[in-house]
Write a protein that holds these residues in place. Structure first.
Motif, PDB file in Angstrom:
ATOM      1  N   LYS A   1      35.164  44.890  36.519  1.00  0.00           N
ATOM      2  CA  LYS A   1      35.165  43.792  36.963  1.00  0.00           C
ATOM      3  C   LYS A   1      35.858  42.912  35.784  1.00  0.00           C
ATOM      4  O   LYS A   1      35.865  41.435  35.766  1.00  0.00           O
TER       5      LYS A   1
ATOM      6  N   GLY B   1      48.057  38.313  36.547  1.00  0.00           N
ATOM      7  CA  GLY B   1      49.261  37.618  37.437  1.00  0.00           C
ATOM      8  C   GLY B   1      48.980  38.743  38.723  1.00  0.00           C
ATOM      9  O   GLY B   1      49.276  38.351  39.776  1.00  0.00           O
ATOM     10  N   PHE B   2      47.214  38.342  39.387  1.00  0.00           N
ATOM     11  CA  PHE B   2      46.355  39.636  40.501  1.00  0.00           C
ATOM     12  C   PHE B   2      45.521  37.970  40.695  1.00  0.00           C
ATOM     13  O   PHE B   2      44.432  37.199  40.404  1.00  0.00           O
TER      14      PHE B   2
ATOM     15  N   LYS C   1      39.206  40.821  34.873  1.00  0.00           N
ATOM     16  CA  LYS C   1      40.041  40.057  35.869  1.00  0.00           C
ATOM     17  C   LYS C   1      41.897  41.064  35.200  1.00  0.00           C
ATOM     18  O   LYS C   1      41.836  41.466  33.989  1.00  0.00           O
ATOM     19  N   ILE C   2      42.942  41.390  36.553  1.00  0.00           N
ATOM     20  CA  ILE C   2      43.972  41.879  36.057  1.00  0.00           C
ATOM     21  C   ILE C   2      44.941  40.184  36.270  1.00  0.00           C
ATOM     22  O   ILE C   2      44.873  40.106  37.107  1.00  0.00           O
TER      23      ILE C   2
ATOM     24  N   LEU D   1      43.702  31.330  33.558  1.00  0.00           N
ATOM     25  CA  LEU D   1      43.810  31.721  34.779  1.00  0.00           C
ATOM     26  C   LEU D   1      44.535  31.065  35.094  1.00  0.00           C
ATOM     27  O   LEU D   1      44.247  30.973  36.924  1.00  0.00           O
ATOM     28  N   HIS D   2      45.649  30.307  34.705  1.00  0.00           N
ATOM     29  CA  HIS D   2      46.548  29.881  35.083  1.00  0.00           C
ATOM     30  C   HIS D   2      47.594  29.561  35.184  1.00  0.00           C
ATOM     31  O   HIS D   2      48.002  31.252  35.052  1.00  0.00           O
TER      32      HIS D   2
ATOM     33  N   ARG E   1      43.998  30.831  44.945  1.00  0.00           N
ATOM     34  CA  ARG E   1      42.583  30.638  45.267  1.00  0.00           C
ATOM     35  C   ARG E   1      43.567  30.140  46.831  1.00  0.00           C
ATOM     36  O   ARG E   1      43.002  30.238  47.949  1.00  0.00           O
TER      37      ARG E   1
ATOM     38  N   ASN F   1      50.017  37.116  42.099  1.00  0.00           N
ATOM     39  CA  ASN F   1      50.541  36.056  42.445  1.00  0.00           C
ATOM     40  C   ASN F   1      52.012  35.386  41.344  1.00  0.00           C
ATOM     41  O   ASN F   1      52.755  35.966  41.090  1.00  0.00           O
TER      42      ASN F   1
HETATM   43  N1  ACO Z   1      41.714  40.761  38.944  1.00  0.00           N
HETATM   44  C1  ACO Z   1      40.435  41.257  39.267  1.00  0.00           C
HETATM   45  N2  ACO Z   1      40.122  40.874  40.384  1.00  0.00           N
HETATM   46  C2  ACO Z   1      40.061  39.593  40.849  1.00  0.00           C
HETATM   47  C3  ACO Z   1      41.092  39.405  39.643  1.00  0.00           C
HETATM   48  C4  ACO Z   1      41.981  39.448  39.249  1.00  0.00           C
HETATM   49  N3  ACO Z   1      42.534  38.806  38.886  1.00  0.00           N
HETATM   50  N4  ACO Z   1      41.523  38.061  41.262  1.00  0.00           N
HETATM   51  C5  ACO Z   1      40.267  37.292  41.551  1.00  0.00           C
HETATM   52  N5  ACO Z   1      39.419  38.682  41.411  1.00  0.00           N
HETATM   53  C6  ACO Z   1      37.791  39.168  41.699  1.00  0.00           C
HETATM   54  C7  ACO Z   1      36.859  38.507  41.517  1.00  0.00           C
HETATM   55  O1  ACO Z   1      36.502  39.047  40.220  1.00  0.00           O
HETATM   56  C8  ACO Z   1      35.765  38.277  42.648  1.00  0.00           C
HETATM   57  O2  ACO Z   1      35.195  39.069  43.084  1.00  0.00           O
HETATM   58  P1  ACO Z   1      33.305  39.501  43.220  1.00  0.00           P
HETATM   59  O3  ACO Z   1      33.199  37.728  44.366  1.00  0.00           O
HETATM   60  O4  ACO Z   1      33.337  40.869  43.325  1.00  0.00           O
HETATM   61  O5  ACO Z   1      33.022  39.091  42.368  1.00  0.00           O
HETATM   62  C9  ACO Z   1      37.030  37.682  43.427  1.00  0.00           C
HETATM   63  O6  ACO Z   1      38.144  38.393  43.705  1.00  0.00           O
HETATM   64  C10 ACO Z   1      37.367  36.598  43.667  1.00  0.00           C
HETATM   65  O7  ACO Z   1      37.733  35.811  42.611  1.00  0.00           O
HETATM   66  P2  ACO Z   1      37.855  33.828  41.841  1.00  0.00           P
HETATM   67  O8  ACO Z   1      38.137  34.211  39.997  1.00  0.00           O
HETATM   68  O9  ACO Z   1      35.895  33.241  42.101  1.00  0.00           O
HETATM   69  O10 ACO Z   1      39.053  33.016  42.957  1.00  0.00           O
HETATM   70  P3  ACO Z   1      39.535  32.002  42.258  1.00  0.00           P
HETATM   71  O11 ACO Z   1      39.935  31.900  43.668  1.00  0.00           O
HETATM   72  O12 ACO Z   1      38.492  31.128  41.894  1.00  0.00           O
HETATM   73  O13 ACO Z   1      40.175  31.906  41.441  1.00  0.00           O
HETATM   74  C11 ACO Z   1      41.872  32.616  40.286  1.00  0.00           C
HETATM   75  C12 ACO Z   1      41.590  32.497  41.470  1.00  0.00           C
HETATM   76  C13 ACO Z   1      41.710  32.027  38.766  1.00  0.00           C
HETATM   77  C14 ACO Z   1      43.952  33.245  40.487  1.00  0.00           C
HETATM   78  C15 ACO Z   1      41.866  34.375  40.067  1.00  0.00           C
HETATM   79  O14 ACO Z   1      42.222  35.485  41.037  1.00  0.00           O
HETATM   80  C16 ACO Z   1      42.477  35.189  38.366  1.00  0.00           C
HETATM   81  O15 ACO Z   1      41.474  34.736  37.874  1.00  0.00           O
HETATM   82  N6  ACO Z   1      43.083  35.223  38.532  1.00  0.00           N
HETATM   83  C17 ACO Z   1      43.614  36.866  37.334  1.00  0.00           C
HETATM   84  C18 ACO Z   1      44.335  34.916  36.800  1.00  0.00           C
HETATM   85  C19 ACO Z   1      45.839  34.519  36.986  1.00  0.00           C
HETATM   86  O16 ACO Z   1      46.951  35.504  37.889  1.00  0.00           O
HETATM   87  N7  ACO Z   1      46.291  33.559  37.171  1.00  0.00           N
HETATM   88  C20 ACO Z   1      47.326  32.496  37.640  1.00  0.00           C
HETATM   89  C21 ACO Z   1      47.042  32.314  39.036  1.00  0.00           C
HETATM   90  S1  ACO Z   1      48.216  31.721  40.057  1.00  0.00           S
HETATM   91  C22 ACO Z   1      48.823  30.376  39.033  1.00  0.00           C
HETATM   92  O17 ACO Z   1      47.795  29.229  38.738  1.00  0.00           O
HETATM   93  C23 ACO Z   1      50.370  29.696  38.810  1.00  0.00           C
END
Ligand code: ACO
Length: 395
Positions: free
Chosen positions: A272, A277-278, A274-275, A237-238, A281, A329
């Motif tokens: 549902k 890189g998208f 997660k992709i 997730l990070h 927070r 991101n």
């Molecule tokens: N792909 C598809 N759907 C997504 C994604 C994604 N990458 N990210 C968020 N969503 C959706 C979730 O499923 C959720 O949908 P819902 O409301 O219908 O259930 C909504 O968007 C909110 O997502 P959360 O996970 O609650 O958002 P949060 O702020 O907690 O998480 C995070 C942020 C962890 C970055 C998340 O977007 C994610 O998991 N992304 C993919 C992993 C990633 O790219 N991480 C790198 C982040 S940048 C960094 O750390 C350097």
């Protein structure tokens, strides 16, 4: 027979935390500390280190200048930059004991090896027992320099090659590529990596920096705090997301048709999934780092004749934006960019750690300078108190 201590029966158990205040899942939008290092406006997509906009730093600054900026709060003049470059050059060499350790560890994920080896560095650090501000600053510089050498050595050993001694005269990015590949990199490769290091250097109270600050606030040593940061960064997730992005692209394959990519991404979203890189927070708009990395990925892709990965990435970006209104991101385009640089996928998150060591250490030094133990509370959701004590033989 169950028993309750007689005195407990008379105690009134107040809820430990006000029931009025509900925790916010993931501490979203909670201001947990003050810091003068990094500014983010998530609605407008603004990121600045010590007041300097990332859009000015990315094309102009070297990683060394950004390290100085993060640690000192201002840009260095020529002499100060020269001093820091010399300190980096002198600090790059890894202790023999750490090289031996790298050779002895069983085959592991590079981030696991990095975490263990970064911890081992503390045993050899000449300032290990000195926690004065001056010694902590020296350790911040040395640790950042050594992290580059560690990741290059891990990459070499993964390919069954021996580690290469650092070149104390080369710049940070150039030396890293040299230690990784054994050849002197060209200007475009150096500039691209330098820019990526600048873009990853700090990001306010992200999960790994928060982890490092929580550790530092106990007044533990700087190496321990950085090891906490590495552990948190590893998660998918990070920072772990950049490797996941490239694995996804490679799973599609270089010759995948746009239709195949589109159908698969739509199916993932429908499930549902997660992709990688998208989403972010904090950013509600485009991550300001992603555009720079996309351009670098295009430039490097053109040079290597491998534009398909960045083109596939752009198609995925358009789809995910259209379907979920989610933006890429920092991890999304760094994947195809590192691939075009010829860097093994296993090293993507470790390279993130090399750069972020500058930010982690800046935050740790800031925490030490004005410290109070970080110790929040939890809303209790367990069984009512007191539960009757049941002796073992009656359970
Ligand atoms: N792909 C598809 N759907 C997504 C994604 C994604 N990458 N990210 C968020 N969503 C959706 C979730 O499923 C959720 O949908 P819902 O409301 O219908 O259930 C909504 O968007 C909110 O997502 P959360 O996970 O609650 O958002 P949060 O702020 O907690 O998480 C995070 C942020 C962890 C970055 C998340 O977007 C994610 O998991 N992304 C993919 C992993 C990633 O790219 N991480 C790198 C982040 S940048 C960094 O750390 C350097």
């Amino acid at each position: 027979m169950s028993s309750v201590s007689p005195w407990l029966a008379y105690v009134i158990y107040d809820p430990p935390v006000s029931t009025e205040i509900k925790p916010k899942a993931g501490l979203e939008d909670i201001i947990a500390t003050s810091s003068s290092i990094c500014f983010i406006d998530g609605d407008r997509g603004i990121l600045a280190y010590r007041g300097f906009d990332i859009h000015d730093l990315a094309p102009h600054a070297t990683f060394e200048e950004v390290c100085y900026l993060l640690w000192h709060g201002r840009l260095p003049n020529r002499a100060e930059l020269g001093d820091l470059q010399s300190q980096f050059g002198a600090g790059r060499a890894l202790p023999d004991g750490v090289i031996r350790l790298l050779r002895q560890l069983p085959p592991s994920e590079a981030m696991d090896t990095l975490r263990t080896a970064a911890s081992a560095l503390a045993h050899y650090d000449r300032d290990a027992s000195d926690d004065s501000p001056a010694a902590n600053y020296r350790k911040a510089v040395r640790l950042t320099a050594q992290m580059g050498s560690l990741v290059a050595a891990i990459g070499r050993l993964e390919q069954n090659h021996g580690p290469i001694d650092p070149d104390p005269v080369m710049g940070f990015a150039a030396n890293f590529l040299y230690q990784l590949t054994g050849t002197r990199p060209d200007a475009l490769a150096v500039r691209a990596l330098d820019c990526a290091l600048v873009l990853h250097a700090d990001h306010e109270l992200n999960a790994s920096t928060f982890a490092a600050r929580v550790a530092a606030a106990t007044l533990t040593d700087i190496h321990s705090a950085i090891v906490c940061g590495i552990g948190a960064l590893k998660g998918p997730l990070h920072g772990g997301a950049n490797a996941e992005v490239m694995k996804m692209l490679l799973d599609f394959g270089a010759t995948a048709s746009p239709e195949k990519v589109e159908t698969t991404i739509r199916e993932k979203l429908a499930r549902k999934e997660k992709i990688p890189g998208f989403g972010h927070r904090v950013y509600k708009t485009m991550d300001p780092r992603a555009g720079h990395l996309r351009q670098l990925s295009k430039d490097l892709g053109k040079r290597s004749g491998q534009t398909h990965w960045v083109e596939m990435s752009e198609r995925i970006e358009a789809l995910v934006k259209g379907e979920k209104k989610l933006n890429p991101n920092v991890d999304f385009y760094s994947a195809s960019m590192y691939y075009a640089l010829g860097i093994p996928v296993s090293l993507y998150t470790p390279i993130f750690a090399v750069s972020r060591t500058s930010g982690w250490t800046a935050h740790v030094l800031e925490q030490y300078a004005n410290n109070r133990l970080i110790r929040p509370r939890a809303e209790y959701t367990g069984p009512s108190v007191p539960q009757p004590w049941v002796p073992l033989e009656q359970r």
